[in-house]
Design a protein around this motif. Structure first.
Motif, short mmCIF file in Angstrom:
data_model
loop_
_atom_site.label_atom_id
_atom_site.label_comp_id
_atom_site.label_asym_id
_atom_site.label_seq_id
_atom_site.Cartn_x
_atom_site.Cartn_y
_atom_site.Cartn_z
N LEU A 361 63.71 81.85 30.30
CA LEU A 361 63.82 83.25 30.61
C LEU A 361 63.78 83.58 32.16
CD1 LEU A 361 60.60 84.25 28.34
CD2 LEU A 361 63.20 84.74 27.72
N LEU A 362 64.19 84.84 32.44
CA LEU A 362 64.57 84.95 33.95
C LEU A 362 63.21 84.88 34.65
CD1 LEU A 362 66.13 85.91 36.06
CD2 LEU A 362 65.80 88.14 35.46
N GLY A 363 63.18 84.00 35.58
CA GLY A 363 61.96 83.83 36.27
C GLY A 363 60.68 83.22 35.63
N GLU A 364 61.06 82.40 34.37
CA GLU A 364 60.12 81.76 33.79
C GLU A 364 59.20 80.71 34.47
OE1 GLU A 364 59.89 79.28 29.54
OE2 GLU A 364 61.54 80.27 29.88
N HIS A 365 59.73 80.32 35.54
CA HIS A 365 59.16 78.87 36.06
C HIS A 365 58.87 79.23 37.60
CE1 HIS A 365 61.52 77.26 32.73
NE2 HIS A 365 60.50 76.77 32.65
N THR A 366 59.27 80.58 37.92
CA THR A 366 58.84 81.01 39.19
C THR A 366 57.41 80.82 39.92
OG1 THR A 366 60.20 82.81 38.98
CG2 THR A 366 58.71 82.94 41.07
N VAL A 367 56.33 81.04 39.01
CA VAL A 367 55.13 80.92 39.69
C VAL A 367 54.57 79.46 39.66
CG1 VAL A 367 52.64 81.21 39.09
CG2 VAL A 367 54.27 83.10 39.02
N THR A 368 55.14 78.65 38.40
CA THR A 368 54.86 77.18 38.22
C THR A 368 55.23 76.51 39.46
OG1 THR A 368 54.67 77.29 36.02
CG2 THR A 368 55.29 75.13 36.78
N LEU A 369 56.67 76.61 39.68
CA LEU A 369 57.33 76.05 40.86
C LEU A 369 56.82 76.25 42.20
CD1 LEU A 369 61.06 76.68 39.40
CD2 LEU A 369 59.89 74.38 40.03
N LEU A 370 56.32 77.52 42.44
CA LEU A 370 55.59 77.59 43.83
C LEU A 370 54.27 77.07 43.75
CD1 LEU A 370 56.44 81.55 44.70
CD2 LEU A 370 57.56 79.21 45.25
N ARG A 371 53.54 77.01 42.56
CA ARG A 371 52.37 76.22 42.55
C ARG A 371 52.42 74.70 42.97
NH1 ARG A 371 49.92 79.30 37.19
NH2 ARG A 371 48.90 80.71 38.11
N GLN A 372 53.70 74.20 42.21
CA GLN A 372 54.08 72.85 42.57
C GLN A 372 54.56 72.74 44.03
OE1 GLN A 372 57.08 72.20 39.40
NE2 GLN A 372 55.48 71.78 37.93
N SER A 373 54.91 73.70 44.81
CA SER A 373 55.33 73.23 46.05
C SER A 373 54.32 73.83 47.07
CB SER A 373 56.35 74.50 46.19
OG SER A 373 57.55 73.99 45.63
N GLY A 374 52.94 74.11 46.43
CA GLY A 374 51.85 74.12 47.43
C GLY A 374 51.51 75.37 47.78
N TYR A 375 52.23 76.66 47.32
CA TYR A 375 51.79 77.77 47.53
C TYR A 375 50.35 78.24 47.19
CZ TYR A 375 56.63 79.01 49.27
OH TYR A 375 57.69 79.04 50.03
N PRO A 376 49.49 78.92 47.73
CA PRO A 376 48.39 79.35 47.24
C PRO A 376 48.41 80.54 46.49
CG PRO A 376 48.60 80.04 49.61
CD PRO A 376 49.54 79.18 49.04
N GLU A 377 47.33 80.92 45.55
CA GLU A 377 47.50 81.80 44.66
C GLU A 377 47.67 83.27 45.33
OE1 GLU A 377 47.92 81.84 41.17
OE2 GLU A 377 47.83 79.53 41.43
N ASP A 378 46.96 83.63 46.38
CA ASP A 378 46.92 84.53 47.03
C ASP A 378 48.44 85.06 47.48
OD1 ASP A 378 46.68 82.92 48.92
OD2 ASP A 378 45.50 84.08 50.08
N GLU A 379 49.25 83.92 47.98
CA GLU A 379 50.46 84.14 48.74
C GLU A 379 51.74 84.42 47.56
OE1 GLU A 379 53.80 84.18 51.50
OE2 GLU A 379 51.40 84.62 51.64
N ILE A 380 51.23 83.68 46.40
CA ILE A 380 52.10 83.88 45.08
C ILE A 380 52.04 85.49 44.57
CG2 ILE A 380 52.68 83.45 42.84
CD1 ILE A 380 51.66 80.58 43.37
N ASP A 381 50.61 85.79 44.55
CA ASP A 381 50.38 87.29 44.43
C ASP A 381 51.29 88.37 45.24
OD1 ASP A 381 49.08 86.64 42.16
OD2 ASP A 381 47.05 86.60 43.13
N ARG A 382 51.05 87.91 46.56
CA ARG A 382 51.74 88.85 47.86
C ARG A 382 53.36 88.90 47.56
NH1 ARG A 382 54.20 88.99 52.45
NH2 ARG A 382 54.49 86.68 52.42
N LEU A 383 53.83 87.43 47.14
CA LEU A 383 55.44 87.67 46.97
C LEU A 383 55.72 88.34 45.85
CD1 LEU A 383 56.04 84.01 47.77
CD2 LEU A 383 56.50 85.97 49.27
N LEU A 384 55.00 88.10 44.68
CA LEU A 384 55.21 88.99 43.64
C LEU A 384 55.17 90.50 43.73
CD1 LEU A 384 53.19 86.85 40.72
CD2 LEU A 384 55.81 87.22 40.88
N GLU A 385 54.24 90.96 44.50
CA GLU A 385 54.03 92.38 44.78
C GLU A 385 54.91 93.13 45.76
OE1 GLU A 385 50.51 95.17 46.74
OE2 GLU A 385 50.11 93.17 46.48
N ILE A 386 55.58 92.31 46.58
CA ILE A 386 56.51 92.95 47.49
C ILE A 386 57.93 92.75 47.12
CG2 ILE A 386 55.18 92.55 49.46
CD1 ILE A 386 56.81 90.18 50.16
#
Length: 410
Positions: A361-386
């Motif tokens: 699905l479109l963006g199905e692995h976006t969050v998982t890939l960023l987590r695997q790359s070491g992005y913290p949860e608050d940064e992932i949330d910020r990127l999603l929000e903007i």
């Protein structure tokens, strides 16, 4: 079994067929493919009733999807992080878009020295290198369309073979770079044009025209796709099925006559004679085929060693015994449907892992890939929000089937 590219990571920025087809092959060879898509997804996600087309399902299974807005500063930074841990970048963006979004060889090489980079574009080096071209444009420009006519009008072939050939050539280029441990930047910077691909595919026809021009003094072309060979083509049997016959040589003709119960006419023994009497030969073959059922004729032709097959519609192709035993396809689910998707045919080099994975699905692995790359949860949330990244919406009604059922129920 692991494929020959197990452990390699490919970043794909692809739309339609050429780049996704290339990375489909790389995935079947064992590579991990991360499909980078813009908000809204790539084109083939919206081609059938507002949902994914057969192209998307067939050539994107087993990939990871990350949805990035590369036009934003933060989306571009995420892309840079992905490049830093990738082995291969492959895309078919226009030259202008690639420069604007900083997806060129120079950009990626600066981030990840030694990366293998492949750009499938409309035209290779030359005066049209900045122009955009698609599969039918390549067909038209390289002579293929001129002879393929519908009601007298030049027409595209139908399947996008030039896109798919370009994808295959891209894979060859990528593998050649990977095989060279000391590959130079020039070898790792693979630029491939649909136009140049079309020229290479058409080499036989283009050289053939030159040959006839020099022999006869005029640029003659074959009058039909069957090379003006009598007895070469599709013929209808008595039960309404179509059989395709290949008769290139005198031996082929002899075997066909034997199978069809025809006496050998000495006036038609050679190809030159049969070409001279083409209407007669075509009538003989048509009458012989029309006078037999497909089952009876195919049995006789097989026994005589004649090259033939049934002309099948797309819904019947995968029912053939050769397709089914052993299966030349993988059964997979996507949304609420099931599909049999043909596999890459070089099984000795390919991987069994991930074959049954659905297209993402479109963006199905976006969050998982960023987590695997070491992005913290608050940064992932910020990127999603903007809106720099987007995740999947599992409730999407891809082909409006749920909506239609709801309307019918009312």
């Amino acid at each position: 079994m692991k494929g020959v590219l197990a452990g390699r990571t490919v970043l794909e920025l692809g739309s339609m067929i050429a780049a996704p087809f290339a990375t489909h092959i790389l995935q079947q060879l064992g590579a991990r493919v991360i499909k980078i898509e813009p908000p809204g997804g790539e084109t083939t996600r919206k081609l059938v009733r507002g949902g994914p087309s057969g192209t998307y399902i067939a050539y994107n299974r087993g990939k990871n999807s990350i949805c990035l807005n590369l036009q934003t500063k933060d989306g571009a930074l995420v892309f840079r992080d992905l490049v830093a841990s990738a082995d291969i970048v492959l895309h078919n963006l226009s030259p202008g878009a690639a420069r604007k979004m900083k997806v060129t060889f120079e950009d990626c090489e600066a981030i990840r020295p030694g990366i293998v980079f492949c750009h499938i574009k409309g035209y290779g080096p030359g005066p049209q290198s900045e122009e955009i071209a698609s599969n039918p444009i390549a067909e038209a420009a390289t002579g293929v369309m001129f002879n393929n006519r519908s009601a007298g009008k030049p027409s595209r072939l139908g399947p996008s073979y030039h896109d798919q050939f370009a994808g295959c050539y891209a894979v060859i280029g990528v593998l050649s770079a990977l095989l060279d441990p000391d590959a130079s930047p020039e070898r790792r910077n693979i630029e491939l044009g649909l136009y140049e691909t079309g020229l290479h595919i058409a080499a036989r026809e283009l050289v053939g025209v030159q040959l006839k021009s020099q022999i006869t003094g005029k640029p003659e072309q074959e009058p039909s796709p069957e090379f003006s060979m009598p007895g070469y083509g599709a013929y209808e049997t008595s039960d309404g099925r179509w059989i395709y016959l290949v008769m290139l040589t005198d031996e082929h003709w002899r075997k066909f006559c034997l199978a069809a119960g025809l006496s050998l006419d000495p006036e038609l023994a050679s190809l030159r004679q049969r070409r001279k009497h083409r209407p007669v030969v075509e009538d003989i073959v048509s009458q012989a085929v029309r006078g037999s059922s497909y089952s009876a004729l195919s049995t006789a032709l097989a026994a005589a060693g004649v090259g033939f097959t049934e002309v099948l519609s797309g819904d019947k192709v995968l029912d053939a015994q050769q397709a089914r035993n052993p299966p030349k396809y993988t059964n997979l689910s996507f949304a609420s449907f099931m599909f049999d998707a043909p596999d890459f045919p070089v099984s000795a080099a390919s991987s069994n892992e991930g074959r049954e994975m659905s297209p993402p699905l479109l963006g199905e692995h976006t969050v998982t890939l960023l987590r695997q790359s070491g992005y913290p949860e608050d940064e992932i949330d910020r990127l999603l929000e903007i809106g720099a990244i987007n995740g999947a919406s599992e409730g999407d009604d891809l082909w409006n089937t749920k909506t239609e059922k709801l309307v019918l129920a009312r």
